[in-house]
Design a protein around this motif. Structure first.
Motif, PDB file in Angstrom:
ATOM      1  N   HIS A 299       0.824  -1.097  -0.053  1.00  0.00           N
ATOM      2  CA  HIS A 299      -0.039   0.071  -0.045  1.00  0.00           C
ATOM      3  C   HIS A 299       0.735   1.297   0.068  1.00  0.00           C
ATOM      4  CE1 HIS A 299       0.644   1.172   4.241  1.00  0.00           C
ATOM      5  NE2 HIS A 299       0.621  -0.094   4.389  1.00  0.00           N
ATOM      6  N   THR A 300       0.152   2.332  -0.242  1.00  0.00           N
ATOM      7  CA  THR A 300       1.247   3.568  -0.393  1.00  0.00           C
ATOM      8  C   THR A 300       1.061   4.494   1.037  1.00  0.00           C
ATOM      9  OG1 THR A 300      -1.061   4.838  -0.905  1.00  0.00           O
ATOM     10  CG2 THR A 300       0.163   3.950  -2.560  1.00  0.00           C
ATOM     11  N   LEU A 301       0.564   4.163   2.069  1.00  0.00           N
ATOM     12  CA  LEU A 301       0.510   4.844   3.338  1.00  0.00           C
ATOM     13  C   LEU A 301       1.794   4.893   4.321  1.00  0.00           C
ATOM     14  CD1 LEU A 301      -3.435   4.148   4.376  1.00  0.00           C
ATOM     15  CD2 LEU A 301      -2.160   6.173   3.125  1.00  0.00           C
ATOM     16  N   ASP A 302       1.968   5.928   5.148  1.00  0.00           N
ATOM     17  CA  ASP A 302       3.064   5.985   5.906  1.00  0.00           C
ATOM     18  C   ASP A 302       2.772   4.983   6.990  1.00  0.00           C
ATOM     19  OD1 ASP A 302       5.232   7.609   7.269  1.00  0.00           O
ATOM     20  OD2 ASP A 302       3.998   7.344   8.814  1.00  0.00           O
ATOM     21  N   VAL A 303       3.603   4.265   7.859  1.00  0.00           N
ATOM     22  CA  VAL A 303       3.686   3.359   8.786  1.00  0.00           C
ATOM     23  C   VAL A 303       2.929   3.976  10.155  1.00  0.00           C
ATOM     24  CG1 VAL A 303       5.704   2.085   7.877  1.00  0.00           C
ATOM     25  CG2 VAL A 303       5.932   3.817   9.495  1.00  0.00           C
ATOM     26  N   GLN A 304       2.819   5.287   9.991  1.00  0.00           N
ATOM     27  CA  GLN A 304       2.025   6.067  11.194  1.00  0.00           C
ATOM     28  C   GLN A 304       0.793   5.994  11.003  1.00  0.00           C
ATOM     29  OE1 GLN A 304       3.770   6.526  14.204  1.00  0.00           O
ATOM     30  NE2 GLN A 304       5.448   5.559  13.148  1.00  0.00           N
ATOM     31  N   HIS A 305       0.119   5.881   9.745  1.00  0.00           N
ATOM     32  CA  HIS A 305      -1.065   6.019   9.537  1.00  0.00           C
ATOM     33  C   HIS A 305      -2.247   4.878  10.057  1.00  0.00           C
ATOM     34  CE1 HIS A 305      -4.560   6.832   6.899  1.00  0.00           C
ATOM     35  NE2 HIS A 305      -4.039   7.903   6.440  1.00  0.00           N
ATOM     36  N   PRO A 306      -3.133   5.476  10.662  1.00  0.00           N
ATOM     37  CA  PRO A 306      -3.966   4.522  11.242  1.00  0.00           C
ATOM     38  C   PRO A 306      -4.522   3.406  10.260  1.00  0.00           C
ATOM     39  CG  PRO A 306      -5.171   6.507  11.006  1.00  0.00           C
ATOM     40  CD  PRO A 306      -4.018   6.771  10.645  1.00  0.00           C
TER      41      PRO A 306
ATOM     42  N   GLY B 101       4.412   3.046  -0.155  1.00  0.00           N
ATOM     43  CA  GLY B 101       4.440   2.985  -1.898  1.00  0.00           C
ATOM     44  C   GLY B 101       5.781   2.048  -2.409  1.00  0.00           C
ATOM     45  N   GLN B 102       6.129   1.221  -1.539  1.00  0.00           N
ATOM     46  CA  GLN B 102       7.319   0.398  -2.100  1.00  0.00           C
ATOM     47  C   GLN B 102       7.239  -0.531  -3.243  1.00  0.00           C
ATOM     48  OE1 GLN B 102       9.192  -2.108   1.300  1.00  0.00           O
ATOM     49  NE2 GLN B 102       8.489  -0.830   2.713  1.00  0.00           N
ATOM     50  N   LEU B 103       5.833  -0.716  -3.545  1.00  0.00           N
ATOM     51  CA  LEU B 103       5.646  -1.346  -4.541  1.00  0.00           C
ATOM     52  C   LEU B 103       4.849  -0.666  -5.862  1.00  0.00           C
ATOM     53  CD1 LEU B 103       4.376  -4.925  -3.157  1.00  0.00           C
ATOM     54  CD2 LEU B 103       6.647  -4.205  -3.856  1.00  0.00           C
ATOM     55  N   GLY B 104       4.808   0.578  -5.513  1.00  0.00           N
ATOM     56  CA  GLY B 104       4.280   1.390  -6.471  1.00  0.00           C
ATOM     57  C   GLY B 104       2.986   2.104  -5.943  1.00  0.00           C
TER      58      GLY B 104
ATOM     59  N   THR C 154      -4.012  -5.297  -1.241  1.00  0.00           N
ATOM     60  CA  THR C 154      -3.843  -3.892  -1.315  1.00  0.00           C
ATOM     61  C   THR C 154      -4.785  -3.128  -0.609  1.00  0.00           C
ATOM     62  OG1 THR C 154      -2.984  -2.273  -2.590  1.00  0.00           O
ATOM     63  CG2 THR C 154      -4.612  -3.307  -3.608  1.00  0.00           C
ATOM     64  N   LYS C 155      -4.753  -1.794  -0.361  1.00  0.00           N
ATOM     65  CA  LYS C 155      -5.691  -0.884   0.222  1.00  0.00           C
ATOM     66  C   LYS C 155      -5.557   0.399  -0.917  1.00  0.00           C
ATOM     67  CE  LYS C 155      -5.079   2.726   1.558  1.00  0.00           C
ATOM     68  NZ  LYS C 155      -5.443   3.939   0.782  1.00  0.00           N
ATOM     69  N   VAL C 156      -6.896   0.566  -1.466  1.00  0.00           N
ATOM     70  CA  VAL C 156      -6.682   1.882  -2.022  1.00  0.00           C
ATOM     71  C   VAL C 156      -7.944   2.631  -1.894  1.00  0.00           C
ATOM     72  CG1 VAL C 156      -5.646   0.642  -4.018  1.00  0.00           C
ATOM     73  CG2 VAL C 156      -8.126   0.643  -3.917  1.00  0.00           C
ATOM     74  N   SER C 157      -7.828   3.908  -2.162  1.00  0.00           N
ATOM     75  CA  SER C 157      -9.255   4.669  -2.001  1.00  0.00           C
ATOM     76  C   SER C 157     -10.237   4.025  -2.757  1.00  0.00           C
ATOM     77  CB  SER C 157      -8.933   6.168  -2.121  1.00  0.00           C
ATOM     78  OG  SER C 157     -10.154   6.844  -2.162  1.00  0.00           O
ATOM     79  N   ALA C 158     -11.511   4.351  -2.346  1.00  0.00           N
ATOM     80  CA  ALA C 158     -12.622   4.047  -3.147  1.00  0.00           C
ATOM     81  C   ALA C 158     -12.779   4.714  -4.480  1.00  0.00           C
ATOM     82  CB  ALA C 158     -14.047   3.984  -2.210  1.00  0.00           C
ATOM     83  N   ALA C 159     -12.152   6.034  -4.380  1.00  0.00           N
ATOM     84  CA  ALA C 159     -12.329   6.680  -5.617  1.00  0.00           C
ATOM     85  C   ALA C 159     -11.566   6.314  -6.813  1.00  0.00           C
ATOM     86  CB  ALA C 159     -11.612   8.401  -4.939  1.00  0.00           C
TER      87      ALA C 159
ATOM     88  N   PRO D  82      -5.636  16.158 -11.392  1.00  0.00           N
ATOM     89  CA  PRO D  82      -5.140  15.156 -10.878  1.00  0.00           C
ATOM     90  C   PRO D  82      -3.906  15.007 -10.731  1.00  0.00           C
ATOM     91  CG  PRO D  82      -6.971  14.752 -12.702  1.00  0.00           C
ATOM     92  CD  PRO D  82      -6.363  16.212 -12.655  1.00  0.00           C
ATOM     93  N   ILE D  83      -3.451  14.610  -9.502  1.00  0.00           N
ATOM     94  CA  ILE D  83      -2.078  14.497  -9.454  1.00  0.00           C
ATOM     95  C   ILE D  83      -1.839  13.117  -8.293  1.00  0.00           C
ATOM     96  CG2 ILE D  83       0.204  15.370  -8.167  1.00  0.00           C
ATOM     97  CD1 ILE D  83      -0.743  17.953  -9.029  1.00  0.00           C
ATOM     98  N   SER D  84      -0.789  12.194  -8.586  1.00  0.00           N
ATOM     99  CA  SER D  84      -0.621  11.070  -7.588  1.00  0.00           C
ATOM    100  C   SER D  84      -0.222  11.656  -6.383  1.00  0.00           C
ATOM    101  CB  SER D  84       0.405  10.254  -8.212  1.00  0.00           C
ATOM    102  OG  SER D  84       1.540  10.842  -7.972  1.00  0.00           O
ATOM    103  N   TRP D  85      -0.609  10.782  -5.261  1.00  0.00           N
ATOM    104  CA  TRP D  85      -0.368  11.174  -3.834  1.00  0.00           C
ATOM    105  C   TRP D  85       1.050  11.171  -3.503  1.00  0.00           C
ATOM    106  CZ3 TRP D  85      -2.871  13.132   0.216  1.00  0.00           C
ATOM    107  CH2 TRP D  85      -2.334  13.039   1.392  1.00  0.00           C
ATOM    108  N   GLY D  86       1.885  10.240  -4.137  1.00  0.00           N
ATOM    109  CA  GLY D  86       3.188  10.713  -3.846  1.00  0.00           C
ATOM    110  C   GLY D  86       3.808  11.677  -4.205  1.00  0.00           C
ATOM    111  N   GLU D  87       3.413  12.253  -5.556  1.00  0.00           N
ATOM    112  CA  GLU D  87       3.863  13.620  -6.085  1.00  0.00           C
ATOM    113  C   GLU D  87       3.250  14.916  -5.625  1.00  0.00           C
ATOM    114  OE1 GLU D  87       3.036  13.095 -10.091  1.00  0.00           O
ATOM    115  OE2 GLU D  87       4.565  11.268 -10.404  1.00  0.00           O
ATOM    116  N   LEU D  88       2.348  14.756  -4.389  1.00  0.00           N
ATOM    117  CA  LEU D  88       1.746  16.028  -4.103  1.00  0.00           C
ATOM    118  C   LEU D  88       2.426  16.872  -3.354  1.00  0.00           C
ATOM    119  CD1 LEU D  88      -0.918  17.570  -4.191  1.00  0.00           C
ATOM    120  CD2 LEU D  88      -1.940  16.267  -2.616  1.00  0.00           C
ATOM    121  N   TYR D  89       3.233  16.419  -2.794  1.00  0.00           N
ATOM    122  CA  TYR D  89       3.990  17.483  -1.852  1.00  0.00           C
ATOM    123  C   TYR D  89       4.989  18.381  -2.680  1.00  0.00           C
ATOM    124  CZ  TYR D  89       6.896  19.322   2.152  1.00  0.00           C
ATOM    125  OH  TYR D  89       7.386  20.075   3.297  1.00  0.00           O
ATOM    126  N   THR D  90       5.641  17.851  -3.405  1.00  0.00           N
ATOM    127  CA  THR D  90       6.358  18.782  -4.407  1.00  0.00           C
ATOM    128  C   THR D  90       5.441  19.629  -5.260  1.00  0.00           C
ATOM    129  OG1 THR D  90       7.831  17.070  -4.611  1.00  0.00           O
ATOM    130  CG2 THR D  90       8.020  18.619  -6.153  1.00  0.00           C
TER     131      THR D  90
END
Length: 328
Positions: A35-42, A70-73, A90-95, A192-200
């Motif tokens: 999955h793509t979430l940080d390890v601190q995420h609930p 996001g180790q696997l994408g 895997t875990k993804v958003s319903a969106a 639309p922007i992927s979550w991993g690219e949003l901070y930048t």
């Protein structure tokens, strides 16, 4: 015992140990969860609980290896890996799923749910169970809905207090037609922007803001860039834990029962973890200098009613929407 018989005994004993070792190895299974979430995420913490509970219920016969952050994408890549059998869960958003399963668009309709109790009532009902199985024709079987709270706007330059504050603003959205339609109705420019690219993208001004729940806003560190958070709570889009249908078919009935029991424990724990995380996340971003606003929701609800017109010609979706809205 003669020397010859002794060596024969040792030889057959070694073969027996090797055989039993192989048999034991084959009798245990390891499920790969990416999955793509940080390890601190609930939600990640809930998936860890799922793995621990499954290990306990199966007496070590089924283990879960988790690949977070996001180790696997990204979510799309993980879904594709699931479909071809290279990933088990895997875990993804319903969106994101609405691009595969049209019925999932219902979660992206603004102000679909009355409150948290209504939301959980739908997730746990036959409505929710049926929706989880809708993806089987795409080799994606839903296991549970994880609470992902409500999504709200956060901005770099100024808060969103009324819909007009979004006029002309570039707002990051998930790759969801429904999210795009909602931002258009509010006068913004959906990007639309992927979550991993949003901070930048926020840092560089590619977008003026984004929308998400408090824990994601906090764990992503987007609060370092966006100092205005407006809790309009426009949508309550759950996270969905999915297992590939090929993986599911390889499990026997006992193993499936263990998985379902572990999922139930994980889901209950996740809701508690989420509630605590929301409070902690809001407190943390406030402490970091973020101004939090609570705008009147009615103007946002009124201006986004046009999203419902997208389903005027779709009887099945209209029935689904009605059943959710009327669920007690």
């Amino acid at each position: 015992m003669s020397k010859k018989h002794f060596f024969q005994f040792i030889f057959f004993l070694t073969l027996t140990i090797l055989f039993l070792g192989c048999k034991s190895e084959k009798s245990s299974k390891t499920l790969r969860l990416g999955h793509t979430l940080d390890v601190q995420h609930p939600v990640h913490k809930a998936m860890v609980i799922f793995g621990e509970e499954l290990d306990k219920l199966s007496n070590g016969k089924i283990k879960v290896n988790i690949y977070p952050s996001g180790q696997l994408g990204g979510e799309r890549e993980c879904l594709e890996l699931l479909q071809i059998g290279s990933l088990d869960i895997t875990k993804v958003s319903a969106a994101v799923l609405e691009n595969f399963i049209p019925e999932y668009k219902v979660f992206s309709i603004p102000y679909m749910f009355r409150d948290k109790a209504h939301t959980f009532s739908v997730f746990d009902s036959e409505i929710g169970k049926n929706l989880l199985l809708k993806g089987e024709r795409f080799r994606l079987r839903g296991l549970t809905f994880y609470d992902a709270g409500s999504r709200s706007f956060y901005m770099k330059e100024a808060p969103v207090k009324m819909p007009k504050d979004l006029n002309g603003k570039k707002i990051r959205v998930q790759k969801s037609n429904m999210a795009v339609a909602m931002i258009n109705d509010l006068g913004g420019s959906p990007t639309p922007i992927s979550w991993g690219e949003l901070y930048t993208a926020l840092q560089q001004g590619v977008v003026d803001g984004a929308e998400n729940n408090p824990p994601s806003f906090y764990t992503s560190k987007h609060y370092e860039v966006c100092k205005f958070y407006s809790l309009d709570e426009h949508t309550s889009v759950p996270d969905v834990l999915l297992i590939g249908t090929d993986t599911w078919k390889r499990l026997n009935n006992q193993e499936k029962e263990w998985v379902n029991k572990a999922i139930k424990v994980s889901t209950i724990a996740q809701r508690k973890l989420w509630a605590a995380s929301e409070k902690e996340s809001l407190a943390a971003v406030k402490a970091a200098g973020v101004q939090v606003f609570y705008p009147e929701k009615k103007p946002f609800e009124e201006q986004t009613k046009g999203v419902l017109s997208l389903f005027d010609e779709n009887k099945e979706m209209k029935t689904l929407i009605s059943s959710i809205k009327n669920k007690q």
